[in-house]
Write a protein that holds these residues in place. Sequence first.
Motif, PDB file in Angstrom:
ATOM      1  N   UNK A 315       0.819  -1.217   0.000  1.00 22.53           N
ATOM      2  CA  UNK A 315       0.000   0.000   0.000  1.00 22.53           C
ATOM      3  C   UNK A 315       0.853   1.267   0.000  1.00 22.53           C
ATOM      4  N   UNK A 316       2.135   1.120   0.345  1.00 21.65           N
ATOM      5  CA  UNK A 316       2.997   2.303   0.360  1.00 21.65           C
ATOM      6  C   UNK A 316       3.408   2.737  -1.040  1.00 21.65           C
ATOM      7  N   UNK A 317       3.237   1.879  -2.025  1.00 22.18           N
ATOM      8  CA  UNK A 317       3.620   2.224  -3.392  1.00 22.18           C
ATOM      9  C   UNK A 317       2.607   3.197  -3.996  1.00 22.18           C
ATOM     10  N   UNK A 318       3.080   4.086  -4.850  1.00 22.29           N
ATOM     11  CA  UNK A 318       2.204   5.082  -5.449  1.00 22.29           C
ATOM     12  C   UNK A 318       2.796   5.547  -6.766  1.00 22.29           C
ATOM     13  N   UNK A 319       1.984   6.233  -7.529  1.00 25.55           N
ATOM     14  CA  UNK A 319       2.450   6.775  -8.802  1.00 25.55           C
ATOM     15  C   UNK A 319       2.640   8.282  -8.676  1.00 25.55           C
ATOM     16  N   UNK A 320       3.321   8.850  -9.653  1.00 21.81           N
ATOM     17  CA  UNK A 320       3.552  10.291  -9.637  1.00 21.81           C
ATOM     18  C   UNK A 320       2.249  11.076  -9.779  1.00 21.81           C
ATOM     19  N   UNK A 321       1.206  10.417 -10.276  1.00 22.87           N
ATOM     20  CA  UNK A 321      -0.075  11.110 -10.462  1.00 22.87           C
ATOM     21  C   UNK A 321      -0.667  11.594  -9.142  1.00 22.87           C
ATOM     22  N   UNK A 322      -0.258  10.990  -8.024  1.00 21.37           N
ATOM     23  CA  UNK A 322      -0.795  11.408  -6.726  1.00 21.37           C
ATOM     24  C   UNK A 322      -0.136  12.677  -6.206  1.00 21.37           C
ATOM     25  N   UNK A 323       0.889  13.165  -6.916  1.00 25.69           N
ATOM     26  CA  UNK A 323       1.610  14.385  -6.543  1.00 25.69           C
ATOM     27  C   UNK A 323       2.123  14.265  -5.095  1.00 25.69           C
ATOM     28  N   UNK A 324       1.828  15.282  -4.263  1.00 22.89           N
ATOM     29  CA  UNK A 324       2.341  15.271  -2.890  1.00 22.89           C
ATOM     30  C   UNK A 324       1.432  14.528  -1.914  1.00 22.89           C
ATOM     31  N   UNK A 325       0.310  13.987  -2.406  1.00 24.44           N
ATOM     32  CA  UNK A 325      -0.640  13.364  -1.492  1.00 24.44           C
ATOM     33  C   UNK A 325      -0.140  12.052  -0.908  1.00 24.44           C
ATOM     34  N   UNK A 326       0.791  11.422  -1.590  1.00 22.85           N
ATOM     35  CA  UNK A 326       1.333  10.170  -1.075  1.00 22.85           C
ATOM     36  C   UNK A 326       2.848  10.236  -1.043  1.00 22.85           C
ATOM     37  N   UNK A 327       3.405   9.687   0.021  1.00 22.99           N
ATOM     38  CA  UNK A 327       4.853   9.577   0.154  1.00 22.99           C
ATOM     39  C   UNK A 327       5.163   8.384   1.042  1.00 22.99           C
ATOM     40  N   UNK A 328       6.213   7.679   0.722  1.00 29.32           N
ATOM     41  CA  UNK A 328       6.664   6.579   1.571  1.00 29.32           C
ATOM     42  C   UNK A 328       7.732   7.025   2.561  1.00 29.32           C
ATOM     43  N   UNK A 329       8.117   8.301   2.512  1.00 27.27           N
ATOM     44  CA  UNK A 329       9.257   8.740   3.309  1.00 27.27           C
ATOM     45  C   UNK A 329       9.073   8.486   4.805  1.00 27.27           C
ATOM     46  N   UNK A 330       7.879   8.769   5.322  1.00 27.90           N
ATOM     47  CA  UNK A 330       7.662   8.568   6.753  1.00 27.90           C
ATOM     48  C   UNK A 330       7.836   7.118   7.157  1.00 27.90           C
ATOM     49  N   UNK A 706     -13.999   2.327 -13.526  1.00 31.01           N
ATOM     50  CA  UNK A 706     -12.850   3.058 -14.064  1.00 31.01           C
ATOM     51  C   UNK A 706     -11.568   2.513 -13.442  1.00 31.01           C
ATOM     52  N   UNK A 707     -10.620   2.165 -14.277  1.00 32.38           N
ATOM     53  CA  UNK A 707      -9.346   1.674 -13.770  1.00 32.38           C
ATOM     54  C   UNK A 707      -8.550   2.816 -13.149  1.00 32.38           C
ATOM     55  N   UNK A 708      -7.888   2.530 -12.048  1.00 34.30           N
ATOM     56  CA  UNK A 708      -6.988   3.492 -11.414  1.00 34.30           C
ATOM     57  C   UNK A 708      -5.967   2.709 -10.591  1.00 34.30           C
ATOM     58  N   UNK A 709      -4.902   3.377 -10.200  1.00 34.87           N
ATOM     59  CA  UNK A 709      -3.858   2.676  -9.457  1.00 34.87           C
ATOM     60  C   UNK A 709      -4.431   2.157  -8.143  1.00 34.87           C
ATOM     61  N   UNK A 710      -4.267   0.861  -7.919  1.00 32.38           N
ATOM     62  CA  UNK A 710      -4.780   0.154  -6.746  1.00 32.38           C
ATOM     63  C   UNK A 710      -6.295   0.356  -6.590  1.00 32.38           C
ATOM     64  N   UNK A 711      -6.956   0.623  -7.714  1.00 32.53           N
ATOM     65  CA  UNK A 711      -8.419   0.723  -7.782  1.00 32.53           C
ATOM     66  C   UNK A 711      -8.977   1.700  -6.737  1.00 32.53           C
ATOM     67  N   UNK A 712      -8.273   2.831  -6.579  1.00 29.16           N
ATOM     68  CA  UNK A 712      -8.720   3.797  -5.565  1.00 29.16           C
ATOM     69  C   UNK A 712     -10.012   4.496  -5.971  1.00 29.16           C
ATOM     70  N   UNK A 713     -10.218   4.702  -7.268  1.00 32.00           N
ATOM     71  CA  UNK A 713     -11.464   5.334  -7.710  1.00 32.00           C
ATOM     72  C   UNK A 713     -12.651   4.392  -7.527  1.00 32.00           C
ATOM     73  N   UNK A 714     -12.452   3.131  -7.832  1.00 34.40           N
ATOM     74  CA  UNK A 714     -13.526   2.154  -7.592  1.00 34.40           C
ATOM     75  C   UNK A 714     -13.854   2.089  -6.104  1.00 34.40           C
ATOM     76  N   UNK A 715     -12.826   2.123  -5.266  1.00 38.56           N
ATOM     77  CA  UNK A 715     -13.056   2.100  -3.829  1.00 38.56           C
ATOM     78  C   UNK A 715     -13.856   3.296  -3.355  1.00 38.56           C
TER      79      UNK A 715
END
Length: 883
Positions: A315-330, A706-715
């Motif tokens: 779940x920590x993985x993300x795409x650049x499309x999320x901009x600053x909303x997701x980060x694994x740094x913490x 609608x397809x989205x990374x990790x199906x977040x839009x479907x969720x």
Amino acid sequence: MSSLLNRCILIGMVLAGGLPCVGEELSEIQCVKSTAFLAPSDAAGNRNYAPDRKIDIVHLALEVTPDFGSRTVTVKTVLRFQPIAIPLRELILDAVDLDFSSVTATDPIQAHQVTGQKLIVTFAAPLPPGKEVSVTTVHTAEPSKGLYFRTPEMGYKKGETHLFTQGEAIEARHWYPCFDAPNEKFTSEITCRVPDDMTVISNGRLMSETRESGSGLKAVRWLQDKPHVNYLMSLVAGNFEKIEDQYGDIRLAFYTLPSAISEAATSFRNTRDMMGFFEREIGVPYPWHKYDQICVNDFVAGGMENTSATTLTDNTLFTEASETLRSSDGLVAHELAHQWFGDLVTCKDWSHLWLNEGFATFYAHLYDGFHNGRDSMLYGLYRDARGILGRTNDTVPIVTRTFESPDSQFSFRAYQKGSWVLHMLRSQLGESIYRNCVRTYLEQHAYGNVETADLNSVIESLSGRSFDQFFDQWVYHAHHPELEVTYAWDEKAGLAKVSVTQTQKTSNEVLLFNLPLKVRFKLASGNVDREIRVSAQSEDFHFPLPSAPVGMRFDPDYTVLAKIKLQIPDALLESQLADESDVVGRLLAIEQLSGKRDAASVSRLAKSLQNDPFYGVRLEAARALRAIHSDAAFDALADSLDQDDARVRAEVVSGIGGFYREAAFEKTLAILKTEKNPEILARALDGLAAYSKPVTRETLLRFLNTDSYRERLAGAAIRAMREQDDPDFTTPLMKAIRDRGEALPTSTLGQALAAVAHLARNAEDKSEASELIAGFTANPRENLRLAAIRALGTLGDSTTIPALETFASASKASPDQKAAEDAIRAIRATSRPGDDLKTLRNEVLDLQKENRDLKKEFESLKKKLEAGTPASDKKRERRRKSP
């Protein structure tokens, strides 16, 4: 007959044999129950201590052969050890549900016993202290904990079969025999045999990879040649790909499943920078040979800091499309910091867990400050403090020995509050002395165990100051100071008066605090700081000043974890909100403004939302406007969507969605048409849920598919459909589950099942929904299976009770059993029998559970009694029973 006996007989009739008869068996159960109430010899009212170390474990070697088809493992374990102080006759290891085929040793064994919880090896003669002995076992296991399979047969992607282990807190015992406590360290090695196309990752150094001609498998051997604790043993094996980096001579690798490798770099990219920062900040070189990070499917936590080989949730993985909303740094920084705090130096027992988790949490904040600026670090501490200070009746200290299980220690006290304790220490000592203390603490206890007293001892030794009171009030006692602060200016006397009252409810668990604090007066000529010490319940402090302050800050450097009630006059509040050098001051000003509804307050918040230089202040301003919930507040949010930082933009979208009005609906529809960030689109869908309109239905159905990374839009669409509570969504949602279920992450699919149950709960015919949901109760994915069982409880279809009872009546306690019992109660609570019968059925479930527990206790006691019966007595007993 008494009414109690009548009820017992009726229960016996309803159960039809599910309980023992009312009579002599009940008295036997009562005897067993009274025995069960006797505390074990190492307990005192649920108080927990480190177990005795009768042996020193020198080395542990595991040879593991997994069977991915049957989801079982065959393990050869070689444990090399020495008795410590007294001769050892009996070696007792933790071993839960392991099927042993062989137990041998380098010294003669008289016998061995497998209890289901322990492996007990009895030697023919006591082993003298200091003598090195090896015990070798071979066993198979189908672990319910500790080792987890992820295979296509379980619903995971083909070509991505894998397994991983999780030892903390006490799960390792479920897949190999061990001393499963943190107060013992040893070197270790793991050899794993897998198909040739698989990768094996473990602790330490990769020693060899060899192909075995007989089995056709690849044997991969890893050696951890520096001592570590049992719960940090790790094995991950399967179809992985990796990217690599280097920090000095330390190899860095990041593994993901093949379908996720393109997102690996976004999560991994700052690891090298973090390692360099931690080495400089801590003053101790990274202590292990390499550092691997491995993302796995449906990990049981966010991350686990296994020695040199951290496991992470995918779940920590993300795409650049999320901009600053997701980060694994913490997460990455937290787990990396553990390699020093928790791995190199480990808490002696779980009561001192904060020495692991508090340090890791705080050092993630320190890296945030280094990488993103001090304001970002302070904002992280502020958010942590908000979660801590919101607890009004917290009477449990950070260090407590009263807990049901080690897992219950993994709470805000160990993490966020422990982090704040370190922040306060650093603030009181100064950065230089603090760093010296931490470096010395690690060097003195490297590869060993620690208690809180060890940290206190180092601090006192190097600072020359007593910190007994500090640790007593913050670590060994509970809660935090609650301060009511008032401020007044006496123009005639030229005095500022600050009054402080401690309002927390004091007791044996919660003390009056003794606190060093700073008060800052902002004058036209500059700032004037004054140090005070708060120690009484109520105190007044007077400060002569050359002129009336234009601002006043209490604890301006944010150095004390305290709930402070201070109403700043509007004139000073304006100054505080405009001070770009004081991010916490601006956040506190916004807190105060959020409780006002006047036009001036809304205007100030709107200005902060649009102009403040720090994203966190803008974000909190958006939340405050949503909380005010006035027409002017809505207009301010609607006019503030143009935000470069996606975190603020998302909060504005959520804020707009928090209003129920046509303008909010139209604005949300417009966002859904123009916004590109899928995370923000998901927020907009949440906001759409309040509106039962044809366009809402069309939009939700479109995003459901609608397809989205990790199906977040479907969720998000599923959440909104449930919120709409429109039964017409049941059919398309069931179709999506059938058509797209395999593509949905486990959590999203479980969410979809729960939504179907909720939407169909009032239907006349629930059979289709029941059949769909019940089909997942046999799913090998535990989280999905539990979601399905709970969904049946929500659905309320009484025809599913027989299926649920197959879980509820299982002889062995499990999450499935508990979920099924709860589901049956929920179904029966929504049916319409008389109240007495509903009550009776609930009591039946309670008694079923109690009966299973008592039978288990009775069998355990019986085995213990039989084990203590002399052989001659057993022979006489057998002769007496012979015909």
